[in-house]
Design an enzyme around this catalytic site. Sequence first.
Site, short mmCIF file in Angstrom:
data_model
loop_
_atom_site.label_atom_id
_atom_site.label_comp_id
_atom_site.label_asym_id
_atom_site.label_seq_id
_atom_site.Cartn_x
_atom_site.Cartn_y
_atom_site.Cartn_z
N LYS A 63 1.22 3.99 -2.98
CA LYS A 63 0.83 5.42 -2.67
C LYS A 63 2.28 6.50 -3.13
CE LYS A 63 -3.51 5.26 -1.36
NZ LYS A 63 -4.47 5.67 -2.13
N TYR B 250 0.82 -1.23 0.05
CA TYR B 250 0.10 -0.04 0.17
C TYR B 250 0.82 1.18 -0.05
CZ TYR B 250 -3.27 3.50 2.02
OH TYR B 250 -4.16 4.56 2.17
N1 LIG Z 1 -8.99 6.21 5.80
C1 LIG Z 1 -7.74 6.66 6.14
O1 LIG Z 1 -7.32 6.63 7.19
C2 LIG Z 1 -6.92 7.09 5.03
C3 LIG Z 1 -5.70 7.54 5.16
C4 LIG Z 1 -4.96 8.12 4.01
C5 LIG Z 1 -5.31 7.74 2.77
N2 LIG Z 1 -6.39 7.08 2.43
C6 LIG Z 1 -7.23 7.15 1.04
O2 LIG Z 1 -8.14 7.67 0.95
C7 LIG Z 1 -8.90 7.08 -0.09
C8 LIG Z 1 -10.51 6.76 0.42
O3 LIG Z 1 -10.27 6.01 1.79
P1 LIG Z 1 -11.71 5.85 2.69
O4 LIG Z 1 -10.67 5.57 3.99
O5 LIG Z 1 -12.51 6.76 2.39
O6 LIG Z 1 -11.93 4.30 2.12
P2 LIG Z 1 -13.46 3.79 2.43
O7 LIG Z 1 -14.19 4.40 3.55
O8 LIG Z 1 -13.20 2.35 2.49
O9 LIG Z 1 -14.28 4.01 1.20
C9 LIG Z 1 -13.55 3.62 -0.10
C10 LIG Z 1 -14.47 4.01 -1.31
O10 LIG Z 1 -13.88 3.61 -2.74
C11 LIG Z 1 -14.81 2.40 -3.13
N3 LIG Z 1 -14.04 1.63 -3.76
C12 LIG Z 1 -13.23 0.75 -3.17
N4 LIG Z 1 -12.52 -0.01 -4.11
C13 LIG Z 1 -13.17 0.39 -5.32
C14 LIG Z 1 -13.25 -0.30 -6.79
N5 LIG Z 1 -12.18 -1.13 -6.87
N6 LIG Z 1 -13.79 0.29 -7.74
C15 LIG Z 1 -14.74 1.55 -7.40
N7 LIG Z 1 -14.81 1.91 -6.14
C16 LIG Z 1 -14.12 1.32 -5.03
C17 LIG Z 1 -15.84 1.97 -2.07
O11 LIG Z 1 -17.00 1.39 -2.60
P3 LIG Z 1 -17.06 -0.14 -2.80
O12 LIG Z 1 -16.30 -0.91 -1.69
O13 LIG Z 1 -18.55 -0.09 -2.97
O14 LIG Z 1 -16.35 -0.29 -4.11
C18 LIG Z 1 -15.90 3.33 -1.30
O15 LIG Z 1 -16.98 4.36 -2.02
C19 LIG Z 1 -8.03 5.87 -0.29
O16 LIG Z 1 -7.52 5.96 -1.56
C20 LIG Z 1 -7.07 5.44 0.81
O17 LIG Z 1 -6.06 4.88 0.52
C21 LIG Z 1 -7.15 6.83 3.59
#
Ligand SMILES: NC(=O)c1ccc[n+]([C@@H]2O[C@H](COP(=O)([O-])OP(=O)(O)OC[C@H]3O[C@@H](n4cnc5c(N)ncnc54)[C@H](OP(=O)(O)O)[C@@H]3O)[C@@H](O)[C@H]2O)c1
Length: 264
Positions: free
Chosen positions: A157, A153
Amino acid sequence: MSDLGGRTALIVGGSAGIGLAIAREFLAAGARVAIVARREQPLAAARQELGTAVLAYAADASDDAAVARVVDDLVRRCGRLDILVNNAAVDLQAGPLIDMPVADFDAVMRLNLRAPLLWSQCAWRASMKQHGGVILNMASLGGMMLYPDMGAYCASKAALLHLTRALAAELGPGVRVNAIAPGLIRTDMSVAAWRGEHGARFASRLPLQRLGEPEDVARSARFLASDAAAWITGETLTIDGGTAVQPGRGRSRQADGGGSAGST
Ligand SMILES: NC(=O)c1ccc[n+]([C@@H]2O[C@H](COP(=O)([O-])OP(=O)(O)OC[C@H]3O[C@@H](n4cnc5c(N)ncnc54)[C@H](OP(=O)(O)O)[C@@H]3O)[C@@H](O)[C@H]2O)c1
């Protein structure tokens, strides 16, 4: 304030967490919004919350045919695509990178790195080459520092940050390309890191003394997508409550009660 008025925005991974918060924020800023996610039910729930003017596409963001289908349909309906947010990502690891099945490594790279390029290529060809636009890539603090047992991961990134710079160099002046690098944000994806005592302990060690919320990221995405950021491209905006400048280790141990810092 309608700083995105008249713009069409596509949020890939927009049915939950950070992507859903960005959809809310862009709508408040006056944009026309489309979201993409795989699962129908959360997608429908998100659309119900956001309003039926929002376009919702059920698609796997790493599927070439689906990407082309979504972008073509959106541009046909809205005339153009002004803002692309590459937000979908996955972390399939549960241990050291050295033991990770390479098929899992491939899947992480396919969604976290290859897909943002694919969406950007389609957006460029279908609209941005002609009309200009903004691309935002959702990276992570993990692209700048290592999280334990998240080597793939973090590598994806880190590569996404450089992909952002490369595309910014290629696509200016018409298209700005920036990345956002969040620290720990309270979403489903990161729940294991913030649930229960973990979250409170982690937050207490940050300069800003709380965990990040999806809205913290969404407000910055709105800024980067707007003309207020008109001379910013190829940049990474870190949104982490101070994690990177003080990852729990700069704070006085006496003030913390003597413990050592944890990480996510
Ligand atoms: N949360 C954190 O602490 C954090 C920290 C740093 C960076 N990020 C980054 O922020 C972004 C969003 O993370 P989040 O925490 O908001 O995640 P989340 O709550 O799990 O939401 C992920 C979203 O992406 C969709 N998704 C996942 N895989 C997909 C695929 N193959 N095709 C289409 N849609 C897909 C999911 O819907 P479905 O599952 O229905 O497809 C959902 O709408 C990511 O890039 C993550 O790496 C998050």
